[in-house]
Design an enzyme around this catalytic site. Structure first.
Site, short mmCIF file in Angstrom:
data_model
loop_
_atom_site.label_atom_id
_atom_site.label_comp_id
_atom_site.label_asym_id
_atom_site.label_seq_id
_atom_site.Cartn_x
_atom_site.Cartn_y
_atom_site.Cartn_z
N SER A 92 0.86 -1.19 0.00
CA SER A 92 0.00 0.00 0.00
C SER A 92 0.89 1.23 0.00
CB SER A 92 -0.90 0.00 1.24
OG SER A 92 -0.11 0.36 2.36
N LYS A 93 0.23 2.37 -0.03
CA LYS A 93 0.96 3.65 -0.05
C LYS A 93 1.95 3.78 1.10
CE LYS A 93 -0.99 7.18 -2.81
NZ LYS A 93 -2.41 7.10 -3.09
N ARG A 94 1.66 3.10 2.20
CA ARG A 94 2.57 3.21 3.36
C ARG A 94 3.97 2.73 3.01
NH1 ARG A 94 1.77 -0.36 7.02
NH2 ARG A 94 0.31 -1.49 5.72
#
Ligand code: GLU
Length: 487
Positions: free
Chosen positions: A256-258
């Protein structure tokens, strides 16, 4: 027996960016088709009108074009099975849904939204029914159906799942999977607005477009028995299923973006080359027989093999992506490097062949992302304040005193230089070391510091002077000399 031509399709829903996961699906569809001499089709699945995002279709086209995944059929190139946009095929699906009703595999459901919501709430607490629907309309008496239709009661068409037995299918990656039919919901096929659901249109189109291999993320694995029930109801051949493993971040959680940028265009903005992204993505779940890592798209087309796809989750590792990118940057020829790096290069370098070539030599072997370029070449356009202590350097034996001597002697020599080229700078400066009684390192160190304000630069003093240019170099050297004189 002749085998049908292999046909795969990339069937994105235009709901936003192209992510690493979408691109991996597209790439594997493409590679399966190409490695088996087949065709690769692009189909836009836009039946969920509420989720459409403007511009998303263009993003899909641009991405496929940039990475070189050329489709043989699709909305923009046409083909014998068009149209390739589902919203333009609206008329296609209803007759099939009605055929299923006639043949006892589907039924009209008149349940109101409120009723369905109540059911869903209840099924959450009571375990309830598959998919949250109690199959209320499954056995409505015919006269009741006629009455509701006459009253133009809004309704959907649902699939009539078998209530007993089980469904088994074989996935090329995950093997044989069996589910109890009682777990399959009577899913909606046609919505009350006449639009098909994604699940229905997907199956109808895969059949009508003669798709032989359905390739998609493993999140679709649990829906596959429902698709199979449709194929069975129609008496159609089931395609080969190839579900691709999950993509995780380095910490083992779903990517994910994390973890970093996951959108293709964001990765490009961050200085990654399309071919490096493709190479990294090709190894997300696929392993060649010989553990090689570097693959061009052509090599992938040649070597890709479905049996090399693994079901264990794959990790998208940004460190590894940097490694791939550095390798692809290194392999660019000089003009290709300038082309790719254009938007990151200072204007004073562009268009000057000597400067361009120098920058290529200095940067190509050293950077892993194009975005590092502005920082590394910042000294060309701008010099920051620097401490005088930079003139002192043990290795080259430079001291404030030797720096003073060198600058005093070299500035007039450089001022009288008729040509500001790398070779004339080199030859002229090298000839000064002996008269100055210095080793070249000691002589050149203060030039680099004064001309760049930096201890570390790509290239040495001569390269720095050349890139900064005559007038600005002389101005910087003079200012260094004055500062040294006052120290
Ligand atoms: N439209 C679906 C998606 O965007 C395609 C799934 C499939 O390939 O069957 O994920």
């Amino acid at each position: 027996m002749t085998h049908p031509v292999v046909r795969t399709r990339f069937a994105p829903s235009p709901t936003g960016l192209m992510h690493v996961g979408n691109l991996r699906t597209a790439l594997f569809e493409y590679l399966i088709a190409r490695s088996m001499g087949g065709q690769f089709i692009l189909r836009i699945e836009d039946t969920d009108q509420g989720r459409l995002v403007e511009g998303a279709i263009d993003i899909i086209y641009n991405t496929l074009r940039q990475v070189g995944l050329r489709h043989d059929e699709g909305p923009d190139v046409g083909g014998p099975y068009g149209p390739y946009v589902q919203s333009e095929r609206r008329h296609v699906y209803k007759p099939y849904a009605e055929q299923l009703i006639r043949e006892g595999h589907a039924y009209r459901c008149f349940c109101s939204r409120e009723r369905l919501e109540q059911l869903r709430e209840r099924s959450g607490t009571e375990g309830g029914f598959a998919g949250g629907y109690d199959r209320h309309c499954r056995n409505l008496p015919p006269h009741e159906i006629d009455r509701l239709l006459e009253a133009q009661t809004p309704h959907v068409i649902r699939q009539k799942m078998p209530l007993t037995g089980s469904t088994t299918f074989v996935d090329a990656v995950y093997g044989s999977i069996t589910v109890e039919n009682s777990e399959l919901e009577d899913q909606v096929l046609l919505k009350s607005d006449g639009f098909p659901t994604y699940n229905f249109a997907n199956v109808i189109d895969d059949h009508l477009m003669a798709i032989t291999h359905v390739v998609r993320g493993s999140e679709y694995l649990s829906s596959t028995p429902k698709y199979n029930q449709l194929y069975e109801a129609f008496g159609w051949d089931v395609p080969v299923y190839v579900h691709l493993p999950l993509i995780l971040g380095a910490d083992g959680k779903k990517l994910s973006k994390r973890h970093g940028s996951t959108g293709y265009h964001d990765l490009i903005t961050e200085g990654y080359l399309p071919e490096a992204i493709v190479n990294a993505i090709a190894l997300l779940g696929w392993c060649p027989k010989d553990n090689r890592e570097l693959f061009s798209l052509e090599e992938l087309c040649r070597d890709f093999d479905v049996t090399g796809i693994s079901k264990s989750p794959s990790v998208f590792d940004y460190g590894k992506l940097d490694w791939f990118n550095a390798a692809y940057i290194k392999a660019l020829d000089p003009s290709a490097f300038i082309e790719r790096a254009r938007s990151f290069l200072p204007a004073s370098v562009l268009g000057d062949e000597q400067r361009e070539l120098l920058v290529v030599d200095m940067l190509k072997p050293r950077i892993s992302r194009l975005t590092e370029i502005p920082e590394r070449l910042r000294f060309i356009d701008r010099i920051e304040d620097y401490p005088l202590s930079l003139f002192e350097n043990k290795k080259s034996k430079s001291t404030l005193e030797s720096a003073r001597v060198a600058l005093n002697a070299l500035i007039p020599v450089l001022e009288s230089l008729s040509e500001w080229s790398r070779s004339s700078l080199h030859d002229t400066l090298m000839a000064q070391a002996e008269p100055l009684g210095m080793k070249t390192g000691q002589m050149l160190w203060p030039l680099r510091i004064a001309a760049s304000g930096l201890e570390v630069t790509p290239g040495g003093a001569i390269e720095v002077l050349f890139l900064v240019g005559r007038a600005e170099s002389l101005r910087r050297l003079e200012s260094g000399r004055q500062r040294l004189a006052q120290a």
